[in-house]
Design a protein around this motif. Sequence first.
Motif, PDB file in Angstrom:
ATOM      1  N   ALA A 143       0.835  -1.203   0.000  1.00  0.00           N
ATOM      2  CA  ALA A 143       0.000   0.000   0.000  1.00  0.00           C
ATOM      3  C   ALA A 143       0.871   1.256   0.000  1.00  0.00           C
ATOM      4  N   ALA A 144       1.946   1.231   0.808  1.00  0.00           N
ATOM      5  CA  ALA A 144       2.854   2.381   0.870  1.00  0.00           C
ATOM      6  C   ALA A 144       3.519   2.616  -0.484  1.00  0.00           C
ATOM      7  N   ASP A 145       3.942   1.532  -1.131  1.00  0.00           N
ATOM      8  CA  ASP A 145       4.581   1.657  -2.452  1.00  0.00           C
ATOM      9  C   ASP A 145       3.640   2.301  -3.455  1.00  0.00           C
ATOM     10  N   GLU A 146       2.399   1.827  -3.427  1.00  0.00           N
ATOM     11  CA  GLU A 146       1.404   2.319  -4.383  1.00  0.00           C
ATOM     12  C   GLU A 146       1.171   3.822  -4.188  1.00  0.00           C
ATOM     13  N   ILE A 147       1.013   4.231  -2.923  1.00  0.00           N
ATOM     14  CA  ILE A 147       0.737   5.653  -2.648  1.00  0.00           C
ATOM     15  C   ILE A 147       1.973   6.494  -2.928  1.00  0.00           C
ATOM     16  N   GLU A 148       3.137   5.947  -2.586  1.00  0.00           N
ATOM     17  CA  GLU A 148       4.386   6.671  -2.835  1.00  0.00           C
ATOM     18  C   GLU A 148       4.557   6.936  -4.325  1.00  0.00           C
ATOM     19  N   GLN A 149       4.221   5.931  -5.133  1.00  0.00           N
ATOM     20  CA  GLN A 149       4.363   6.067  -6.580  1.00  0.00           C
ATOM     21  C   GLN A 149       3.342   7.072  -7.130  1.00  0.00           C
TER      22      GLN A 149
ATOM     23  N   VAL B 134       5.365  10.948  -2.480  1.00  0.00           N
ATOM     24  CA  VAL B 134       5.712  11.231  -1.081  1.00  0.00           C
ATOM     25  C   VAL B 134       6.371   9.980  -0.484  1.00  0.00           C
ATOM     26  N   ALA B 135       7.494  10.192   0.202  1.00  0.00           N
ATOM     27  CA  ALA B 135       8.195   9.045   0.786  1.00  0.00           C
ATOM     28  C   ALA B 135       7.410   8.497   1.979  1.00  0.00           C
ATOM     29  N   ILE B 136       7.272   7.183   2.039  1.00  0.00           N
ATOM     30  CA  ILE B 136       6.567   6.549   3.159  1.00  0.00           C
ATOM     31  C   ILE B 136       7.476   5.453   3.716  1.00  0.00           C
ATOM     32  N   ASP B 137       7.863   5.598   4.984  1.00  0.00           N
ATOM     33  CA  ASP B 137       8.717   4.595   5.631  1.00  0.00           C
ATOM     34  C   ASP B 137       7.842   3.634   6.424  1.00  0.00           C
ATOM     35  N   VAL B 138       7.981   2.357   6.130  1.00  0.00           N
ATOM     36  CA  VAL B 138       7.181   1.345   6.832  1.00  0.00           C
ATOM     37  C   VAL B 138       8.106   0.505   7.707  1.00  0.00           C
ATOM     38  N   VAL B 139       7.792   0.430   8.982  1.00  0.00           N
ATOM     39  CA  VAL B 139       8.542  -0.435   9.906  1.00  0.00           C
ATOM     40  C   VAL B 139       7.537  -1.383  10.550  1.00  0.00           C
ATOM     41  N   ALA B 140       7.822  -2.679  10.468  1.00  0.00           N
ATOM     42  CA  ALA B 140       6.898  -3.656  11.054  1.00  0.00           C
ATOM     43  C   ALA B 140       7.647  -4.522  12.053  1.00  0.00           C
ATOM     44  N   VAL B 141       7.102  -4.644  13.236  1.00  0.00           N
ATOM     45  CA  VAL B 141       7.669  -5.542  14.262  1.00  0.00           C
ATOM     46  C   VAL B 141       6.691  -6.697  14.405  1.00  0.00           C
ATOM     47  N   GLY B 142       7.118  -7.879  13.994  1.00  0.00           N
ATOM     48  CA  GLY B 142       6.226  -9.032  13.985  1.00  0.00           C
ATOM     49  C   GLY B 142       5.381  -9.023  12.721  1.00  0.00           C
ATOM     50  N   ASP B 143       4.732 -10.122  12.467  1.00  0.00           N
ATOM     51  CA  ASP B 143       3.914 -10.232  11.267  1.00  0.00           C
ATOM     52  C   ASP B 143       2.815 -11.260  11.521  1.00  0.00           C
ATOM     53  N   ALA B 144       1.792 -11.196  10.730  1.00  0.00           N
ATOM     54  CA  ALA B 144       0.689 -12.145  10.909  1.00  0.00           C
ATOM     55  C   ALA B 144      -0.086 -12.236   9.604  1.00  0.00           C
ATOM     56  N   PRO B 145      -0.652 -13.403   9.322  1.00  0.00           N
ATOM     57  CA  PRO B 145      -1.494 -13.507   8.131  1.00  0.00           C
ATOM     58  C   PRO B 145      -2.766 -12.682   8.305  1.00  0.00           C
ATOM     59  N   LEU B 146      -3.324 -12.246   7.192  1.00  0.00           N
ATOM     60  CA  LEU B 146      -4.486 -11.361   7.264  1.00  0.00           C
ATOM     61  C   LEU B 146      -5.780 -12.136   7.074  1.00  0.00           C
ATOM     62  N   ASP B 147      -6.694 -11.965   8.003  1.00  0.00           N
ATOM     63  CA  ASP B 147      -8.056 -12.445   7.793  1.00  0.00           C
ATOM     64  C   ASP B 147      -8.877 -11.231   7.355  1.00  0.00           C
ATOM     65  N   ARG B 148     -10.190 -11.323   7.411  1.00  0.00           N
ATOM     66  CA  ARG B 148     -11.013 -10.190   6.944  1.00  0.00           C
ATOM     67  C   ARG B 148     -10.793  -8.957   7.810  1.00  0.00           C
ATOM     68  N   ASP B 149     -10.652  -9.164   9.123  1.00  0.00           N
ATOM     69  CA  ASP B 149     -10.414  -8.028  10.012  1.00  0.00           C
ATOM     70  C   ASP B 149      -9.057  -7.387   9.712  1.00  0.00           C
ATOM     71  N   GLY B 150      -8.053  -8.242   9.467  1.00  0.00           N
ATOM     72  CA  GLY B 150      -6.724  -7.735   9.151  1.00  0.00           C
ATOM     73  C   GLY B 150      -6.720  -6.953   7.847  1.00  0.00           C
ATOM     74  N   GLU B 151      -7.492  -7.423   6.860  1.00  0.00           N
ATOM     75  CA  GLU B 151      -7.587  -6.699   5.587  1.00  0.00           C
ATOM     76  C   GLU B 151      -8.200  -5.316   5.822  1.00  0.00           C
ATOM     77  N   ALA B 152      -9.180  -5.258   6.726  1.00  0.00           N
ATOM     78  CA  ALA B 152      -9.799  -3.969   7.035  1.00  0.00           C
ATOM     79  C   ALA B 152      -8.780  -3.034   7.687  1.00  0.00           C
ATOM     80  N   LEU B 153      -7.926  -3.597   8.554  1.00  0.00           N
ATOM     81  CA  LEU B 153      -6.882  -2.794   9.190  1.00  0.00           C
ATOM     82  C   LEU B 153      -5.945  -2.202   8.129  1.00  0.00           C
ATOM     83  N   VAL B 154      -5.549  -3.043   7.155  1.00  0.00           N
ATOM     84  CA  VAL B 154      -4.658  -2.554   6.091  1.00  0.00           C
ATOM     85  C   VAL B 154      -5.354  -1.485   5.259  1.00  0.00           C
ATOM     86  N   ALA B 155      -6.652  -1.703   4.983  1.00  0.00           N
ATOM     87  CA  ALA B 155      -7.381  -0.718   4.182  1.00  0.00           C
ATOM     88  C   ALA B 155      -7.482   0.627   4.925  1.00  0.00           C
ATOM     89  N   ALA B 156      -7.714   0.562   6.229  1.00  0.00           N
ATOM     90  CA  ALA B 156      -7.778   1.793   7.018  1.00  0.00           C
ATOM     91  C   ALA B 156      -6.416   2.487   7.044  1.00  0.00           C
TER      92      ALA B 156
END
Lengths: 434, 61
Positions: free
Chosen positions: A312-318, A322-344
Amino acid sequence: MTHEMAVTPTSRAASLRDLRRDPKNGIVAGVCEGIGKRLDIDPLLLRIVFGATALASGLGIAAYLLAWWLLPVEGAETAPVSAVQQRSARNKRAVLEVGFGVGFLVVAILLTFREIGLPFSDALTWPLVLVAAGGALIWRQSVGRPGSAAPAAPSAVVSSSAIAPLLIEDSVGESGPAVISRIGIGVTLVVASALVFLQFTGALAAASDVALAALVVAIALVVIFAPFFVRLLTSLSIERAERIRSQERAEVAAHLHDSVLQTLALMQKRADDPREVAALARRQERELRTWLSGAPARADGERWLAAALQAAADEIEQAHGVAIDVVAVGDAPLDRDGEALVAAAREAMLNAAKFAGGADPVAVYAEVGGERMEVYVRDRGPGFDPAAVPADRRGVRESIVGRMERHGGRAAIHATPGSGGTEVELVLERGEAP
Amino acid sequence: MRRAREIDRTSLVAGLVLVAFGVVLLLDRSGALRLTFGTMAPMAFAAVGAILLATGLGRRE
């Protein structure tokens, strides 16, 4: 003045999966302490119940031991560990549980047969128990899970190539020696069960003569064929190592051609636009770092939080430069709720890119814990007053706050009109720990 | 609207085991069944084995 728009999180009832034990504050293994804390019950009451049932029938002891075995330790899952480590630990525990479970069931069946008078004796009972436990270990290790092979980083492939032919690779990326030792335990249990059966039936003495003859013949064959076998293994090992190196070199060349060279050519064409060149360089740097770190490509089509936020950051940056720095600590597969989090989060990044200007990069920080996923999107733009947003502007109200609310999470917007910047906080409680 | 939660296999098996234990103890209490150590031991082993098996298989992805 800081304005906040917060949504109360949807409360979720504690299920069995939410229960933990708390050995730090408990007396024995922290079972009563942990359960009491989760269910909001005084642990002393639970201790009395366990103690009374233990004294009355012994059932309390069995229940306590079972809870000790099944309940995870409080706080153990909050440490950020990689998905591969989580999967490996879960797999190890599952192997033990399946092995013991099958063993217990076989014991139960055999004891039932004995109780109802069927002609079974210890000569059959204990060998069958051992065979069941050993067979379960070997079966589980051999069958594995299709499609779960974790692709290794380039360096890992090369470094392991020398010993790869002699190791059995596990389908979830566990080390060869661990897999071999697990299969070895299974084989040992099965062989031990055969020996116990022969011993009980008195056939071991007769079988020993045959075994001795077979052993002598085997030793003679080993002496004769060992050099050929060693040479064959060595040549196979060398051939496999060279093949892996060759494939690796081809892959590196293909990757360089598809990504780095293409980007360099594009940068030459856009040399008159420093902002575009910088964006191209940043995107290429990120892609190379991801590739070199060996972050697993999710071949099974499953979307994961960190990769989805980065995309999502790459798409918006392109789109907005505007530069967007993404830092993630830990990771998890996305269910429907997780997809909503990414969309928000994407909507928040989009707002930051549109309204915060491009002087400073937008910062996105994601943290995945055992109980919740959190994403923060910060910019250093002029800020705004959320209360002053017109009712017909639905970006913040619906796409961020409303969306999180509908999926059991919450969103808070900390904004200071003037020059304080804006921070969008997105929190999603996880229904089930990984 | 939230989707329905998936069934927790461990909880389901543990619940069924507890129900089965309750029924057996009730039968013993009513005199329809006579429980001894010889009959209780296999039941206890089967209960623990079923829960462990369900837990182990539930961890599979």
